[in-house]
Every structure is written in structure tokens, then in C-alpha cells.
Design an enzyme around this catalytic site. Structure first.
Site, PDB file in Angstrom:
ATOM      1  N   CYS A 160       0.840  -1.202   0.000  1.00 30.18           N
ATOM      2  CA  CYS A 160       0.000   0.000   0.000  1.00 30.18           C
ATOM      3  C   CYS A 160       0.872   1.249   0.000  1.00 30.18           C
ATOM      4  O   CYS A 160       0.638   2.200  -0.755  1.00 30.18           O
ATOM      5  CB  CYS A 160      -0.923  -0.011   1.215  1.00 30.18           C
ATOM      6  SG  CYS A 160      -2.159   1.305   1.210  1.00 30.18           S
ATOM      7  N   CYS A 161       1.909   1.270   0.861  1.00 29.90           N
ATOM      8  CA  CYS A 161       2.834   2.403   0.899  1.00 29.90           C
ATOM      9  C   CYS A 161       3.519   2.593  -0.452  1.00 29.90           C
ATOM     10  O   CYS A 161       3.745   3.729  -0.890  1.00 29.90           O
ATOM     11  CB  CYS A 161       3.897   2.193   1.973  1.00 29.90           C
ATOM     12  SG  CYS A 161       3.319   2.400   3.677  1.00 29.90           S
ATOM     13  N   CYS A 203      -0.704   8.664   6.965  1.00 29.41           N
ATOM     14  CA  CYS A 203      -2.091   8.415   6.576  1.00 29.41           C
ATOM     15  C   CYS A 203      -2.949   8.217   7.830  1.00 29.41           C
ATOM     16  O   CYS A 203      -2.492   7.676   8.844  1.00 29.41           O
ATOM     17  CB  CYS A 203      -2.173   7.162   5.708  1.00 29.41           C
ATOM     18  SG  CYS A 203      -1.386   7.334   4.089  1.00 29.41           S
ATOM     19  N   CYS A 220      -3.248   4.792   9.517  1.00 31.13           N
ATOM     20  CA  CYS A 220      -1.977   4.195   9.935  1.00 31.13           C
ATOM     21  C   CYS A 220      -1.234   5.037  10.965  1.00 31.13           C
ATOM     22  O   CYS A 220      -0.054   4.788  11.248  1.00 31.13           O
ATOM     23  CB  CYS A 220      -1.073   3.988   8.723  1.00 31.13           C
ATOM     24  SG  CYS A 220      -1.782   2.913   7.463  1.00 31.13           S
ATOM     25  N   CYS A 245       8.350   3.579   5.401  1.00 28.50           N
ATOM     26  CA  CYS A 245       7.388   3.311   4.330  1.00 28.50           C
ATOM     27  C   CYS A 245       8.055   3.071   2.990  1.00 28.50           C
ATOM     28  O   CYS A 245       7.391   2.720   2.020  1.00 28.50           O
ATOM     29  CB  CYS A 245       6.413   4.491   4.203  1.00 28.50           C
ATOM     30  SG  CYS A 245       7.221   6.045   3.786  1.00 28.50           S
TER      31      CYS A 245
END
Length: 239
Positions: free
Chosen positions: A119-120, A202, A205, A229
């Protein structure tokens, strides 16, 4: 860039004020120079110092699509305080998000470290690669005390992964120094900062820190080990 020149420049930066150091670095690098901001407190202070040099560099931010509204608020306040400084926004590719959500669900990053890093990668690393394309110098707000793997960094470092030089003007600043100068220059700060969000990423997170917790503990709090990340992977220097 030859490592000998980086050694020389790092030596020259010792003892300089941040204003003089920034001017020195900008004078000694040709080509495209960029500054990335996440609107965290370090980047906000750097924005204050970078603003007078707006004609010599490009400024950008990464919008992952999962930001806190408070981050957008400080973005807006920053634009108003420094109107000459254009901040370009880079977004993830729509197709990447659609594929990820279809395969993993909207919050699939909670399921495993691999899914979180994936996702990162699509929301941060790929947009970053577009933002720094063609750049020879990347200015960041990294500080040595933020995490153990940043303690051995230099002001100027060769970033092998991105094939450019990374400049960390605030490397030896303490958080107290950052806060003092932020207050002195009346620089806008994310309102979450005073609520314990020392490192803001985010929304799904990031959480506030409990008393005594490590600076990065609020990021990906459900994971153990190094918490990066992929934007700033510190590599051992060979010089």
C-alpha cells in the site's frame, strides 16, 4: 556525484547556520533540485527556510488519498503564509488503488506487513518516483533522533535507489530546537501535533503517542521492528 565531493561538501557544512548551509548547497548543485513536504513539523520549519529560494527549486507533497483533514488544513495555511512558494501535489495512480482494493480490501494493509508495504509503495513510493524524476538534489526534513536507522546519516548522502543526493538540513536538530524556531517564526503547524501526533502519515496508519513512546511508535503501531514506508531507506555508505 563522486563520493570525494560529498565528503568535501559535508565537511564544509559543519558549523554553518541552516540559512548559510542551504544557500551553500543550492549554489553547489546544478540541475533540478526538489524539496518534499508532508506538512509535519520538521517540513514546516524547512518550508520557512526554503521559501526565499523558491526560484531555485521545486516543492512537492504526496497526497496518498488517506490523509487527515488536519493535514489539508495546514497545507492551506502554509500556502497563505508563503504565497510565492508553489507546492505541487502528486497522487497515486487510480488503477493501482483499484487493483489493490479489489485484491486486498479497502484496509487490507492491516492484514500483513507485506500488504502494508504494498500500500505504501503504490500510494507513496511510486508518486515519489514521479516527483523526483530528473532531480539531482532532494531536500528532506529527516532528523537523526527520529529513529535508530537515521542516527548515522550525513547532511548530504548519495541515495543509490533514487540516483540522487539527499540533503538533510535538520539532521542534528533536536525536536525542542524545531519547536522553538517554529514558534519564533510563527510557522503553521498541524493541529494534530499538539494532540500527540509527532509523526503524521495516513489517517488509518497513524495514532497519537502515549507518554514515553518512541517518536515512530504512532506509525503502523500494529507492527514490530523498523517502521519505514520506503521513501527514506537509509543505506550503508561506502565512503
Amino acid at each position: 556525484m563522486k563520493m570525494e565531493k560529498l565528503k568535501y561538501l559535508n565537511k564544509e557544512l559543519q558549523g554553518k547556520t541552516i540559512q548559510d548551509a542551504l544557500a551553500f548547497v543550492l549554489e553547489n548543485f546544478e540541475g533540478k533540485k526538489v524539496f518534499s513536504t508532508s506538512f509535519g513539523i520538521e517540513d514546516q520549519l524547512l518550508t520557512h527556510y526554503v521559501a526565499p529560494h523558491f526560484e531555485k527549486l521545486s516543492v512537492f507533497t504526496l497526497d496518498t488519498g488517506r490523509q487527515f483533514n488536519e493535514t489539508y488544513e495546514v497545507f492551506h495555511k502554509t500556502q497563505k503564509k508563503y504565497p510565492d512558494l508553489h507546492i505541487e501535489t502528486f497522487f497515486p495512480e487510480e488503477k493501482d488503488i483499484m487493483q489493490y482494493v479489489a485484491a486486498n480490501g479497502i484496509n487490507g494493509f492491516y492484514d500483513s506487513i507485506e500488504k502494508r508495504k504494498s500500500c505504501c509503495y503504490m500510494r507513496k513510493v511510486k508518486p515519489l518516483q514521479r516527483a523526483i524524476k530528473g532531480a539531482g538534489l532532494w531536500i528532506t526534513g529527516l532528523r537523526a533522533e527520529q529513529s535508530q536507522n537515521r542516527e548515522s546519516m550525513e547532511f548530504l548522502e548519495w541515495d543509490e535507489a533514487n540516483q540522487l543526493v539527499k540533503y538533510n538540513p535538520l539532521l542534528h536538530y533536536s525536536l525542542k530546537q524545531v519547536e522553538e524556531e517554529i514558534n519564533e517564526y510563527k510557522v503553521p503547524v498541524n493541529s494534530l501535533y499538539k494532540k500527540g501526533f509527532l509523526s503524521i502519515g495516513c489517517a488509518p496508519c497513524t495514532r497519537a503517542l502515549a507518554e514515553g513512546e518512541d517518536f515512530r511508535a504512532g506509525r503502523w503501531w500494529w507492527e514490530n521492528g523498523k517502521k519505514e514506508c520506503g521513501l527514506h531507506i537509509h543505506q550503508d555508505k561506502n565512503y
